[in-house]
Motif scaffolding. Structure first.
Motif, PDB file in Angstrom:
ATOM      1  N   ASP A  27       0.812  -1.212   0.000  1.00 11.26           N
ATOM      2  CA  ASP A  27       0.000   0.000   0.000  1.00 11.26           C
ATOM      3  C   ASP A  27       0.850   1.269   0.000  1.00 11.26           C
ATOM      4  N   ALA A  29       0.894   3.421  -2.811  1.00 14.14           N
ATOM      5  CA  ALA A  29       0.492   4.108  -4.044  1.00 14.14           C
ATOM      6  C   ALA A  29       0.915   5.574  -4.047  1.00 14.14           C
ATOM      7  N   ASP A  49       4.906  -6.535  -4.719  1.00 11.85           N
ATOM      8  CA  ASP A  49       3.628  -6.240  -4.086  1.00 11.85           C
ATOM      9  C   ASP A  49       3.309  -7.331  -3.064  1.00 11.85           C
ATOM     10  N   THR A  53      -3.821  -3.160  -1.408  1.00 11.75           N
ATOM     11  CA  THR A  53      -5.224  -3.004  -1.800  1.00 11.75           C
ATOM     12  C   THR A  53      -5.493  -1.611  -2.366  1.00 11.75           C
ATOM     13  N   ASP A  54      -4.440  -0.819  -2.573  1.00 17.03           N
ATOM     14  CA  ASP A  54      -4.614   0.566  -3.036  1.00 17.03           C
ATOM     15  C   ASP A  54      -4.177   0.772  -4.485  1.00 17.03           C
ATOM     16  N   GLY A  55      -3.989  -0.321  -5.215  1.00 19.45           N
ATOM     17  CA  GLY A  55      -3.585  -0.187  -6.613  1.00 19.45           C
ATOM     18  C   GLY A  55      -2.103   0.021  -6.826  1.00 19.45           C
ATOM     19  N   SER A  56      -1.292  -0.246  -5.809  1.00 24.36           N
ATOM     20  CA  SER A  56       0.155  -0.028  -5.934  1.00 24.36           C
ATOM     21  C   SER A  56       0.747  -0.778  -7.122  1.00 24.36           C
ATOM     22  N   ASP A  58      -0.570  -1.750  -9.958  1.00 25.14           N
ATOM     23  CA  ASP A  58      -0.925  -1.147 -11.246  1.00 25.14           C
ATOM     24  C   ASP A  58      -0.143   0.141 -11.485  1.00 25.14           C
TER      25      ASP A  58
END
Length: 248
Positions: A27, A29, A49, A53-56, A58
């Protein structure tokens, strides 16, 4: 008649040796753009990763990083997954929270690539108030003292910024997958008679809350993990040279 003095030679900038940078990530991001923008040209960023759950993942991928997924929670699990995914001769480790600039690793890599050191560690020097909370400093001091008693090394920090050869790191057969991973690396390197150096690096307040040392409870849990590492008997003895040459 006077003659002009010869022009001073223009210093030639040596090329930066290639390296992979392992960035354990949970987490992060908000910090990733800052961190990845500072990876030296020609180096590969490996963002591991660890269940974000925060899109890190991507974000890291969109910014050009290699993304590795490690489902087992733990700082050591993420670091070791990154090491396994690396293929450069020299591998670096750096936190992914914007507290440390990965560009600071360039002189570390130069030392290792030139065979002047086997492991280079960054000694964190806070640049702003609140960068290093008192409980985190206290835990680090306690571990440094325990490390000195165990190995004889006089290190002032056990920070995450570091560089070594990939083959040598794998030869240490690191087993800790929690907070003890960075310490186990140093202990086993000392047992193998590695040349270990420490360099001052600026330390900034991290982006977001720490998952390990953000509280007294988290700090002392990490200290307990590391005490277990310090209690381990040495894996092997012998001069540094033959063991390292066999690993390469």
């Amino acid at each position: 008649m006077t003659h002009p003095s010869p022009a001073s030679p223009v210093p030639v900038e040596r090329p930066v040796p290639p390296a992979d940078v392992v960035l354990p990530c949970l987490d992060e991001a908000a910090a990733l753009p800052w961190v990845l923008a500072r990876i030296p040209a020609g180096w590969r960023a490996i963002v591991v990763d660890n269940g974000s759950t925060d899109g890190s993942a991507d974000i890291a991928r969109a910014l050009g990083a290699t993304v590795v997924h490690e489902p087992r929670r733990g700082f050591g699990a993420a670091c070791h997954a990154g090491l396994a995914a690396a293929d450069a001769d020299v591998v670096c480790f750096c936190d992914c929270d914007a507290s440390l600039d990965p560009g600071l690793l360039v002189p570390f890599v130069r030392e290792v690539a030139a065979d002047r050191a086997d492991l280079v560690l960054g000694r964190r020097r806070p640049r702003r108030r609140g960068a290093w909370p008192p409980h985190a400093r206290a835990g680090n001091l306690a571990l440094s003292l325990m490390l000195r008693r165990r190995t004889g090394l006089t290190l002032r920090d056990l920070g995450p910024l570091r560089a070594a050869r990939r083959a040598d790191l794998l030869s240490l057969a690191l087993t800790d997958r929690r907070s003890g991973y960075p310490l186990q690396m140093v202990v086993r390197a000392a047992d193998a008679d590695w040349r270990i150096e420490e360099r001052d690096v600026p330390y900034l307040p991290r982006v977001g809350a720490s998952k390990v040392t953000g509280t007294w409870r988290g700090t002392w849990q990490a200290v307990r993990d590391m005490r277990r590492v310090l209690a381990e008997p040495p894996l092997a003895t012998g001069p540094r040279g033959p063991r390292k040459e066999a690993a390469r």
